[in-house]
Design an enzyme around this catalytic site. Structure first.
Site: not given
Ligand code: GLN
Length: 522
Positions: A13, A15, A18, A186, A190, A349, A376, A378, A501, A503
């Site tokens: 996996s 590789l 995607g 090698k 494959t 997070g 988020c 953050g 988010h 990003e």
């Molecule tokens: N843990 C936080 C919440 O649930 C932030 C979520 C996140 O950063 N995606 O609100």
């Protein structure tokens, strides 16, 4: 009549299946085809939402609130399109549908089996997506490695589809190890993985050979002799310094001509916008060091969209961004690590681990006027730090980290209070924001209404709103129902937190302005 392309992986996996699938999608789109992308994941989770980023990398969020595999992020970025939860299907979601149908009595009298019930459901998902998108071609990436017990039903379904439909093609991505001692590539692994595929009735049309060295004619000869795959259809995909160069590598390897031959159809290609982007990728520019202060630094895949968004903004701002991962658990070196970079991002997070280091980091950035973008989690960190150290409520916290805190300034969204099941129940996907004029956020977005993707359960507790504003935090974005979405500090070069988010929506050809504005402030 639709065309179906299955992308499978052999030998091992990770590789870059995607990326190869995304590159093929981009090339087909540039040839004027209407393309759908689908990722099958063989695990039994219903979606990626409940999976630990340590094991599986980032959970990507689609506009319609799907918590999906990170490959969907690659598809969106390469094809410059917003996809949906229907573009990622797991074994778990297929079993769930089948079991629900069985309980309803839809199969009454029948014995439900992998073949045909599971394979039929797999084929149905493919056809439904084609129909929904009204596409001519679908690129279906089958997760896992050929030979895995879990991916077998998907391969079986692909093989069945080949018997039903005229235009079904198989692209196989494998690994060719290089032995330093004998200085040889090698091809045996494959050969074995192609033989394994053949035992299920799948004959690859193209082989993509990954590895650190270019495959020589002699190795292609050997593969042709053993597997009967023409040499022109064996493509060497070596490691590049950016995966955004893969489409051009494939085009240089005559993928367009191979596709035309397979489809028996000639097409012009226009990939100029993409090439315009890649031509700027290695341009250099002024070096900017961005520190990402988080707890998953051991596994960079956990923040893959963030890393990509910074690459997009590097092209936009004519800079060379060096991303430096700073562990929020290394409190001893925190200040020194922050001093060594030009700006900090605190990414999203979950859970308590590493939180105190992030709060300390936000404080260092606020006081030293170092640019900080909080995403988020953050944003929540920025607010906790502000309440503790500016407002003076030392025990301020989020109820996510301390349920009994006497100042729950970050608390569950009201919509989350009665939720019993954790899967797919957060505030997910795109929703509207209203941006206040005469703010930095307004300078960045240049409009009042916009939409952003979310993934959170907690939010700023509005009963503390007056205190927050009176102490100098500017609320520059709110949701329709009044939740705090963007905050900023006025007397600071860049100190912004967002509850969403950005990003996830940044793409090479339409990068997100929050990142370029952050980079420009460094
Ligand atoms: N843990 C936080 C919440 O649930 C932030 C979520 C996140 O950063 N995606 O609100």
């Amino acid at each position: 009549m639709a065309k179906y392309i299955f992308v499978t992986g052999g030998v091992m996996s990770s590789l870059g299946k995607g990326i190869i699938s995304s590159s093929i999608g981009l090339i087909l789109k540039s040839m004027g085809y209407k393309v759908s992308m689908l990722k099958f994941d063989p695990y039994l989770n219903v979606d990626a939402g409940s999976m630990n980023p340590y094991q599986h990398g980032e959970v990507f969020v689609t506009k319609d609130g799907g918590e999906v595999d990170l490959d969907i992020g690659h598809y969106e970025r390469f094809l410059s399109e917003d996809l949906s939860k229907a573009n990622n299907v797991t074994s778990g979601s297929i079993y769930k549908t089948i079991i629900e149908k069985e309980r309803k009595g839809d199969y009454l009298g029948q014995t439900i089996q992998v073949v045909p019930h599971l394979t039929d459901e797999i084929i149905l998902r493919i056809k439904e997506l084609l129909k929904k998108d009204n596409s001519e071609i679908i690129v279906v990436e089958i997760g896992g490695t050929v030979g895995d017990i879990e991916s077998l039903p998907f391969l079986e379904a692909a093989s069945e589809l080949k018997n039903e439909e005229k235009d079904v093609y198989f692209f196989h991505v494998t690994y060719v190890p290089y032995l330093d001692i004998t200085e040889e590539l090698k091809t045996k692994p494959t050969q074995h993985s192609v033989k394994e595929l053949r035992s299920i009735g799948i004959y690859p049309d193209i082989l993509f050979l990954r590895g650190k060295k270019e495959i020589k004619e002699s190795e292609k000869d050997k593969l042709f002799r053993y597997l009967g795959i023409p040499k022109e259809r064996i493509i060497s995909v070596i490691d590049l310094n950016s995966h955004y160069f893969v489409p051009e590598l494939l085009l240089n390897s005559k993928i367009k001509e191979i596709l035309e031959e397979l489809f028996d159809e000639k097409r012009e290609i226009d990939i100029s916008n993409w090439k315009n982007f890649t031509s700027k990728l290695n341009r250099g520019g002024k070096i900017k060091k961005v520190g990402i202060l988080g707890k998953y630094i051991e596994l960079k895949d956990a923040y893959i969209s963030l890393k990509e968004a910074l690459i997009h903004s590097q092209v936009e701002t004519n800079t060379k961004i060096e991303t430096i991962w700073i562990s929020s658990e290394d409190l001893k070196n925190l200040e020194k690590n922050i001093n060594e970079v030009d700006g900090i991002i605190i990414p999203g997070g979950f859970g308590k681990r590493g939180i105190e280091g992030m709060i300390e980091g936000a404080k260092i950035c606020r006081l030293s006027k170092k640019p900080l973008l909080g995403i988020c989690l953050g944003l929540q960190i920025i607010i906790i730090e502000f309440f503790r150290n500016v407002v003076g409520l030392n025990d301020s916290n989020s109820t996510e980290f301390d349920e009994k805190t006497s100042n729950p300034i970050i608390d569950l969204l009201s919509s989350q209070r009665d939720i019993k099941f954790l899967g797919g129940t957060m505030h997910l996907g795109e929703s509207e924001l209203i941006i206040k004029e005469n703010t930095k956020a307004y300078q960045i977005y240049k409009r009042i209404f916009t939409k952003e993707r979310h993934r959170h359960r907690y939010t700023f507790n509005l009963s503390y709103l007056d205190i927050l504003e009176k102490n100098g935090m500017l609320i520059s974005g709110r949701s329709r129902d009044g939740e705090v979405e963007i905050i900023e500090l006025k007397d600071h070069p860049f100190y912004i937190g967002v509850q969403f988010h950005p990003e996830f929506s940044s793409k090479p050809l339409s990068q997100h302005p929050l990142f370029s504005s952050f980079i420009n402030s460094l």
